[in-house]
Design an enzyme around this catalytic site. Structure first.
Site, mmCIF file in Angstrom:
data_model
loop_
_atom_site.group_PDB
_atom_site.id
_atom_site.type_symbol
_atom_site.label_atom_id
_atom_site.label_comp_id
_atom_site.label_asym_id
_atom_site.label_seq_id
_atom_site.Cartn_x
_atom_site.Cartn_y
_atom_site.Cartn_z
ATOM 1 N N HIS A 37 -0.908 -38.705 -3.394
ATOM 2 C CA HIS A 37 -0.732 -39.236 -2.036
ATOM 3 C C HIS A 37 0.280 -40.381 -2.036
ATOM 4 C CE1 HIS A 37 -5.028 -37.711 -1.489
ATOM 5 N NE2 HIS A 37 -4.370 -37.107 -0.527
ATOM 6 N N MET A 184 -3.252 -33.079 -9.151
ATOM 7 C CA MET A 184 -4.109 -34.118 -8.560
ATOM 8 C C MET A 184 -4.682 -33.625 -7.245
ATOM 9 S SD MET A 184 -2.449 -37.728 -9.446
ATOM 10 C CE MET A 184 -2.037 -38.107 -11.149
#
Ligand code: PAF
Length: 280
Positions: A37, A184
């Site tokens: 992110h 991830m």
């Protein structure tokens, strides 16, 4: 960094910035943030005057109630990471703020949602499309950042932007992996230590397929290689492995031009469902 929980609050804050000609980048997330992110935040910061990160675990995109119940909520830690990353505004609304009533609207993404995630998660992209449209309306970003890990989501949102005429640019950012190759994902937090050790198998399966194709193997041989690889790792339950066009996500019969074929995989590891892809 400012945190807003209401639509009125964030709209007011952004309206005044927009009037001074500031460009806005949006990073839509469901929280439980990780380094993947943060690459979206970094990209937004590099390309826009202001970066907004939204954190909202969107109930309408969960087709499985257990998955929703297990989804991690870590707002405080997320805000700390975002502050350190230099994000300017966080929008973290409640479910009632986004859905004062259940939406009647049903979005149909046609053949884009009859394959892969769409086929296995009925209603998922309807929920994604509705919440992303709401976020685009609320934030009115110049650019919005999405990760390649959800490749089909990128295609769906591109279509949404085109069909509804949202005035913004979608930026797709590469998958960020752990050192052992695991893509991830917020859901990785739900893995037990033993499962976490086993989890890179998914990426290894993709690289096996890539190796087959690089050595001029057929698509069929690549698929068989993946199936065999996962049979040798019975803790995984393979849901699908597909070779698809990277833009349309439709299955292909032969390799496309370099960079245009996607190897897409989804599997269950214990109670956690993981997805990954490689563009070859
Ligand atoms: O990718 C996600 O985290 C979600 O699907 C999104 C885009 C934030 C919509 O809820």
């Amino acid at each position: 960094m400012q945190l807003y929980e209401t639509i009125t609050g964030i709209r007011q804050a952004l309206d005044s910035q927009r009037k001074t000609g500031h460009s806005i980048g949006l990073v839509p997330t469901m929280g439980a943030l990780h380094a993947g992110h943060l690459t979206l935040v970094d990209a937004s910061k590099a390309q826009n005057d202001l970066t907004v990160c939204s954190i909202f675990v969107n109930p309408t995109q969960f087709n499985n109630p257990d998955d929703l119940a297990r989804y991690p909520h870590t707002l405080e830690a997320d805000c700390k990471l975002l502050e350190e990353a230099g994000c300017d505004l966080v929008f973290a609304p409640s479910v009632d703020e986004i859905y004062p009533t259940n939406p009647f609207l049903k979005l149909n993404f046609g053949e884009l949602e009859t394959v892969l995630e769409g086929a296995f998660r009925p209603g998922h992209f309807n929920g994604v499309g509705i919440v992303v449209s709401k976020l685009f309306n609320i934030i009115q970003p110049n650019r919005a950042y999405f990760g390649q890990k959800d490749l089909q989501q990128v295609a769906v949102v591109k279509r949404l932007i085109r069909d509804l005429g949202f005035q913004l640019e979608l930026i797709r950012m590469p998958i960020v992996r752990e050192d052992d190759g695991l893509a991830m994902s917020s859901r990785n937090r739900n893995l037990s230590p033993a499962e976490r050790q086993e989890a890179p198998v998914l990426f290894q399966a993709l690289t096996q397929a890539q190796d087959v194709l690089r050595n001029d193997g057929t698509l069929e041989t690549a698929k068989t290689a993946v199936e065999h690889y996962l049979q040798n790792h019975p803790t995984f339950r393979l849901e699908y492995f597909e070779i698809a066009n990277a833009d349309t996500l439709q299955p292909v019969e032969q390799l496309q031009a370099p960079g245009a074929t996607a190897l897409c995989i989804a599997a269950h590891l214990g109670k956690t469902r993981l997805i990954d892809n490689l563009i070859v």
